[in-house]
Design a protein around this motif. Sequence first.
Motif, PDB file in Angstrom:
ATOM      1  N   LYS A   1     -26.090 -27.596 -89.014  1.00 53.98           N
ATOM      2  CA  LYS A   1     -24.697 -28.792 -88.574  1.00 53.98           C
ATOM      3  C   LYS A   1     -25.432 -29.720 -87.353  1.00 53.98           C
ATOM      4  O   LYS A   1     -25.167 -30.804 -87.658  1.00 53.98           O
ATOM      5  CB  LYS A   1     -23.774 -28.240 -89.135  1.00 53.98           C
ATOM      6  N   SER A   2     -25.377 -28.762 -85.956  1.00 49.89           N
ATOM      7  CA  SER A   2     -25.987 -29.755 -85.472  1.00 49.89           C
ATOM      8  C   SER A   2     -27.297 -29.694 -85.631  1.00 49.89           C
ATOM      9  O   SER A   2     -27.728 -31.145 -85.214  1.00 49.89           O
ATOM     10  CB  SER A   2     -26.045 -28.567 -84.243  1.00 49.89           C
TER      11      SER A   2
ATOM     12  N   SER B   1     -14.864 -29.353 -78.033  1.00 49.48           N
ATOM     13  CA  SER B   1     -14.481 -27.342 -78.221  1.00 49.48           C
ATOM     14  C   SER B   1     -14.001 -27.137 -76.411  1.00 49.48           C
ATOM     15  O   SER B   1     -13.809 -26.019 -76.089  1.00 49.48           O
ATOM     16  CB  SER B   1     -15.503 -27.138 -78.484  1.00 49.48           C
TER      17      SER B   1
ATOM     18  N   GLU C   1     -23.512 -22.072 -80.294  1.00 53.88           N
ATOM     19  CA  GLU C   1     -24.318 -23.002 -81.354  1.00 53.88           C
ATOM     20  C   GLU C   1     -25.808 -22.450 -81.151  1.00 53.88           C
ATOM     21  O   GLU C   1     -27.187 -22.007 -80.152  1.00 53.88           O
ATOM     22  CB  GLU C   1     -25.050 -24.879 -81.076  1.00 53.88           C
TER      23      GLU C   1
ATOM     24  N   GLN D   1     -20.552 -32.047 -76.629  1.00 52.14           N
ATOM     25  CA  GLN D   1     -19.729 -30.506 -76.676  1.00 52.14           C
ATOM     26  C   GLN D   1     -18.533 -31.069 -74.885  1.00 52.14           C
ATOM     27  O   GLN D   1     -17.037 -31.088 -75.079  1.00 52.14           O
ATOM     28  CB  GLN D   1     -20.504 -29.362 -76.897  1.00 52.14           C
TER      29      GLN D   1
ATOM     30  N   HIS E   1     -16.748 -26.592 -85.499  1.00 49.44           N
ATOM     31  CA  HIS E   1     -16.168 -25.532 -85.432  1.00 49.44           C
ATOM     32  C   HIS E   1     -14.625 -25.052 -85.735  1.00 49.44           C
ATOM     33  O   HIS E   1     -14.396 -24.165 -86.164  1.00 49.44           O
ATOM     34  CB  HIS E   1     -16.374 -24.196 -83.900  1.00 49.44           C
TER      35      HIS E   1
ATOM     36  N   GLU F   1     -19.063 -30.823 -81.787  1.00 47.78           N
ATOM     37  CA  GLU F   1     -18.193 -30.034 -81.160  1.00 47.78           C
ATOM     38  C   GLU F   1     -16.724 -31.060 -80.095  1.00 47.78           C
ATOM     39  O   GLU F   1     -16.926 -30.455 -79.063  1.00 47.78           O
ATOM     40  CB  GLU F   1     -18.555 -29.548 -80.757  1.00 47.78           C
TER      41      GLU F   1
ATOM     42  N   LEU G   1     -10.823 -18.277 -84.528  1.00 48.70           N
ATOM     43  CA  LEU G   1     -10.524 -19.871 -85.341  1.00 48.70           C
ATOM     44  C   LEU G   1     -11.083 -20.460 -84.058  1.00 48.70           C
ATOM     45  O   LEU G   1     -12.112 -21.645 -84.126  1.00 48.70           O
ATOM     46  CB  LEU G   1      -9.450 -20.658 -86.083  1.00 48.70           C
ATOM     47  N   ALA G   2      -9.887 -20.560 -82.974  1.00 56.04           N
ATOM     48  CA  ALA G   2     -10.632 -21.419 -82.280  1.00 56.04           C
ATOM     49  C   ALA G   2     -11.819 -21.086 -81.353  1.00 56.04           C
ATOM     50  O   ALA G   2     -11.759 -21.205 -80.195  1.00 56.04           O
ATOM     51  CB  ALA G   2      -8.638 -21.366 -80.951  1.00 56.04           C
ATOM     52  N   ALA G   3     -12.354 -20.267 -81.532  1.00 57.81           N
ATOM     53  CA  ALA G   3     -13.374 -19.631 -80.225  1.00 57.81           C
ATOM     54  C   ALA G   3     -14.538 -20.173 -80.207  1.00 57.81           C
ATOM     55  O   ALA G   3     -14.370 -20.817 -81.496  1.00 57.81           O
ATOM     56  CB  ALA G   3     -14.104 -18.706 -80.830  1.00 57.81           C
ATOM     57  N   PRO G   4     -14.682 -20.481 -78.744  1.00 61.85           N
ATOM     58  CA  PRO G   4     -15.872 -21.551 -78.632  1.00 61.85           C
ATOM     59  C   PRO G   4     -16.436 -21.139 -79.607  1.00 61.85           C
ATOM     60  O   PRO G   4     -17.477 -20.280 -80.113  1.00 61.85           O
ATOM     61  CB  PRO G   4     -16.183 -21.770 -76.902  1.00 61.85           C
ATOM     62  N   SER G   5     -18.204 -22.566 -78.915  1.00 57.05           N
ATOM     63  CA  SER G   5     -19.195 -22.177 -80.254  1.00 57.05           C
ATOM     64  C   SER G   5     -20.306 -21.986 -79.151  1.00 57.05           C
ATOM     65  O   SER G   5     -20.483 -21.847 -77.948  1.00 57.05           O
ATOM     66  CB  SER G   5     -19.781 -23.805 -80.978  1.00 57.05           C
TER      67      SER G   5
ATOM     68  N   VAL H   1     -19.690 -33.345 -85.659  1.00 58.68           N
ATOM     69  CA  VAL H   1     -19.915 -31.541 -85.449  1.00 58.68           C
ATOM     70  C   VAL H   1     -17.946 -31.053 -85.258  1.00 58.68           C
ATOM     71  O   VAL H   1     -18.371 -31.036 -84.411  1.00 58.68           O
ATOM     72  CB  VAL H   1     -21.076 -30.730 -85.579  1.00 58.68           C
TER      73      VAL H   1
END
Lengths: 256, 250
Positions: free
Chosen positions: B42-43, B175, A17, B91, B203, B172, A11-15, B201
């Motif tokens: 979403k982004s 993040s 994108e 981000q 995660h 984000e 859940l905490a993993a960076p995105s 946005v």
Amino acid sequence: MQRSEGANLRLAAPSVEGGLPVRQGVGPMSIRSAFDQELQELRDDVLRMGSMVEGALKSSIQALKEQDQSLAQQIINDDDKVNDLRFKIEEDCLSLIARQQPAARDLRFIVAAMNIVLDLERMGDHAAGIATIVLRMGGQPPLKPLIDLPRMAQISQEMLRASLDAFVAEDEKRALAITPRDEQVDQLYNQIFRELITYMIEDPRTVTRAMYLLFCAHNVERIADRVTNICERVAFVATGRMEEIPSEPGTEIGLS
Amino acid sequence: MEKIRTENLSFYYGSKQALSNISMLIRDRQITALIGPSGCGKSTFLRCLNRMNDTISGTRAEGQVLLDGQDIYSSLTDVVDLRRRVGMVFQRPNPFPQSIFDNVAFGPRVLGMHREKSLDAIVEQSLRGAVLWEEVRDNLGQDALSLSLGQQQRLCIARAIAVKPEVILMDEPCSALDPIATLEIEELMQKLQENYCIVIVTHNMQQAARVSDWTGFFWLGELVEFGATETIFTRPQQQLTEDYITGRAG
């Protein structure tokens, strides 16, 4: 319970994108297996507690019928185990909420489990209450042959088992099918109540012994009533709606 | 109150469709969170709201994005003014390699504000708005890159609000931050919400659940479910949403 590092890290993993292909058709149970395992253990514990209470109810009626003082004492002693299990389950629920951040159905399931064990614990107290009366009766036979009371207990026991089955299946329909039986229990209770009144009017010396039986019946009636609470919780898990399942007003008389 | 409304918004990167028919109502002075797995759109959707995608060649948007009822994709739109009204925070904190003061004053200067007194006032006001003022008030000449990451991100928020936007888009925003800095930004968002429309946005589903009033769940370029955050996280209507927020799909 095992701490599920995997789920939290995920859940905490960076995105990333746009970089990763979207996984498709990932079925349930594939990612949070440690969490699912803990939910299963919670389910098993609630069931185990339910069957302990069911056993206590059954034994308490047997102790009453047979005036078995040592069985009655055993039920009272075993009630501590029911209480301990209740606290264990509540702690496990708190731990799951704190560590896993459950949502939606998982969250409803955990909250329902916390409510259900509270009801089960009180049902256990009612069974122990019957056992205490058996001890007070001191080996004297019941005032009258026991027919309606074991019938009440039998229905209540079946209701309890069915409600726990519905809880495991998270099945609202099955839960709602159980609650009308509470009326049968109430009717039997009323019948016992009226009958015992006639005994007491006829011969006031029977008051103490009649009250013993009335208290026992009352305990059973309360147990069946609490089963309907469990059914409400099952409906909540399944649908997210918190509603009281309506019962016929005024179907029980006397103490409640 | 409605601030932004998209009507059947579709978006393409060349021939690849990234968004299909997104209709969403974004309310003013509320926080709207967009969640979904990587690559769900979403982004892309967020960047459509101030036409940041225009800078990528070969892209194309269909449908409408209405800001206060005006279609921002119409030929009459002044894109520079649009991006002043709809600010953005990214981000990774991206302050300019300049002083703290110059970072915040950058936008107002570009918009033609040069009087020292009014610049001082707007820098202070913006830094206060981003809850950074007390930490940097005595060191406004300090290099912005010497701040901690969390402070840098709040500086970027101060820079965004210095031009008095109406909407703040956050892609984000936490993040790259540690948990405490994350909570500080979340706290700040709650404060900013009183004056701005915020779209974020994220995660981090717990973050969406904590801070937002509305949540939209995207999957493969579609808006699967949109609703009050409380409803989405306690009794979602779609099985796919349920599987995603409980961590069983995605």
